[in-house]
Design a protein around this motif. Structure first.
Motif, short mmCIF file in Angstrom:
data_model
loop_
_atom_site.label_atom_id
_atom_site.label_comp_id
_atom_site.label_asym_id
_atom_site.label_seq_id
_atom_site.Cartn_x
_atom_site.Cartn_y
_atom_site.Cartn_z
N VAL A 43 13.60 -17.70 61.18
CA VAL A 43 12.27 -17.15 60.90
C VAL A 43 12.41 -15.83 60.14
O VAL A 43 11.73 -15.58 59.13
N LEU A 44 13.31 -14.98 60.62
CA LEU A 44 13.51 -13.68 59.98
C LEU A 44 14.06 -13.84 58.57
O LEU A 44 13.66 -13.11 57.65
N ARG A 45 14.96 -14.78 58.39
CA ARG A 45 15.52 -15.03 57.05
C ARG A 45 14.45 -15.52 56.09
O ARG A 45 14.39 -15.11 54.93
N ARG A 46 13.55 -16.40 56.57
CA ARG A 46 12.46 -16.86 55.71
C ARG A 46 11.52 -15.71 55.37
O ARG A 46 10.96 -15.64 54.26
N GLY A 47 11.33 -14.79 56.32
CA GLY A 47 10.53 -13.61 56.04
C GLY A 47 11.16 -12.75 54.95
O GLY A 47 10.47 -12.24 54.06
N ALA A 48 12.48 -12.61 55.02
CA ALA A 48 13.18 -11.83 54.00
C ALA A 48 13.04 -12.48 52.62
O ALA A 48 12.66 -11.82 51.64
N LEU A 49 13.31 -13.78 52.54
CA LEU A 49 13.24 -14.46 51.26
C LEU A 49 11.82 -14.46 50.70
O LEU A 49 11.61 -14.27 49.49
N GLY A 50 10.83 -14.65 51.58
CA GLY A 50 9.44 -14.67 51.13
C GLY A 50 8.94 -13.32 50.66
O GLY A 50 7.95 -13.24 49.93
N ASN A 51 9.62 -12.26 51.10
CA ASN A 51 9.24 -10.91 50.69
C ASN A 51 10.24 -10.30 49.72
O ASN A 51 10.37 -9.09 49.62
N TYR A 52 10.99 -11.18 49.03
CA TYR A 52 11.85 -10.80 47.92
C TYR A 52 13.03 -9.93 48.34
O TYR A 52 13.47 -9.06 47.59
N HIS A 53 13.56 -10.19 49.54
CA HIS A 53 14.78 -9.52 49.99
C HIS A 53 15.90 -10.55 49.99
O HIS A 53 15.78 -11.61 50.58
N SER A 54 17.00 -10.20 49.36
CA SER A 54 18.14 -11.13 49.34
C SER A 54 18.96 -11.03 50.62
O SER A 54 19.72 -11.94 50.94
N SER A 55 18.82 -9.94 51.36
CA SER A 55 19.59 -9.72 52.58
C SER A 55 18.65 -9.65 53.78
O SER A 55 17.74 -8.81 53.82
N THR A 56 18.88 -10.51 54.77
CA THR A 56 18.04 -10.52 55.97
C THR A 56 18.19 -9.23 56.76
O THR A 56 17.21 -8.70 57.29
N ILE A 57 19.41 -8.71 56.88
CA ILE A 57 19.60 -7.49 57.67
C ILE A 57 18.92 -6.30 57.01
O ILE A 57 18.35 -5.44 57.69
N ARG A 58 18.94 -6.24 55.70
CA ARG A 58 18.25 -5.13 55.03
C ARG A 58 16.73 -5.25 55.20
O ARG A 58 16.03 -4.25 55.36
N PHE A 59 16.25 -6.47 55.18
CA PHE A 59 14.82 -6.69 55.43
C PHE A 59 14.47 -6.29 56.85
O PHE A 59 13.46 -5.60 57.09
#
Length: 226
Positions: free
Chosen positions: A20-36
């Motif tokens: 879920v968190l990774r999809r949130g990162a990708l959907g908000n234009y973040h390539s890195s989940t931890i940075r998001f």
């Protein structure tokens, strides 16, 4: 609650919390989940181990998901509950009690066919003894089967640029008993069976640490016969 993000992921049935968190990162234009995750929850550190801490800790997950824009009900659909009163509690995972260390988040294990069909990773794959996909009867990979790029929870598994259908074609097929072993344990609520599977997986890993060659086929067949 932070609702200023352009995209808020909605947890799907059976989805892993870090998916879920990774999809949130990708959907908000973040390539890195931890940075998001750090951007929405500055209390987290920047190491990859922080993602495991989020996944295993329902309070930390709730705080992070709230900042992403998810409701408490959304979080409850995927959160792993902690049980017990010790310093390191157990976790309720798919209705079964597992030790904290039984869920691993440094590498992502996936069935690429499922990932492409559903758009997310399942919670079942978070367990260290998850070895295969019951639907497609293939062994799970933790790296691209084409180029060998390792998959971690922080990155998109498709980011290496290899053709997804070629990745699917290179998934290694396995016997039906191997593919369904974890599904059987979960559907029957077999706590003792899961303990045996987890113990056998730990033994195989210890053999590898000792330098013994343990192929994927050998490990999968050994676990599938339990």
């Amino acid at each position: 609650m932070n609702r200023t993000l352009p995209f808020t992921p909605r947890p799907q049935v059976g989805e892993s919390p870090l998916s879920v968190l990774r999809r949130g990162a990708l959907g908000n234009y973040h390539s890195s989940t931890i940075r998001f995750a750090h951007a929405v929850n500055p209390g987290l550190d920047h190491s990859i181990t922080a993602l495991g801490a989020v996944a295993r800790n329902p309070d930390r997950l709730s705080t992070t998901f709230e900042a992403v824009g998810l409701s408490p009900e959304d979080t409850a659909r995927v959160a792993y509950l902690r049980v017990g009163n010790g310093r390191v509690d157990d976790i309720v995972w798919n209705g079964l009690r597992v030790a904290v260390g039984d869920l691993q988040f440094r590498r992502s294990k996936l069935c690429i066919a499922c990932y492409l069909e559903n758009g997310f990773a399942t919670s079942q794959w978070d367990h260290q003894a998850a070895i295969a996909c019951a639907k497609h009867q293939v062994l799970l990979d933790d790296a691209c089967p084409c180029c060998g790029t390792a998959w971690t929870p922080t990155d998109d598994p498709l980011a290496c640029g290899c053709a997804p259908q070629e990745m699917v074609a290179r998934q290694q097929h396995c016997a039906s008993n191997v593919a369904s072993v974890l599904d059987r344990l979960i559907s029957s609520g077999d706590q003792d069976g899961l303990a045996v599977l987890t113990g056998a997986w730990s033994v195989l890993q210890s053999w590898r640490v000792l330098g013994l060659e343990v192929s994927r086929d050998f490990a999968a067949n050994a676990l599938g016969d339990l």
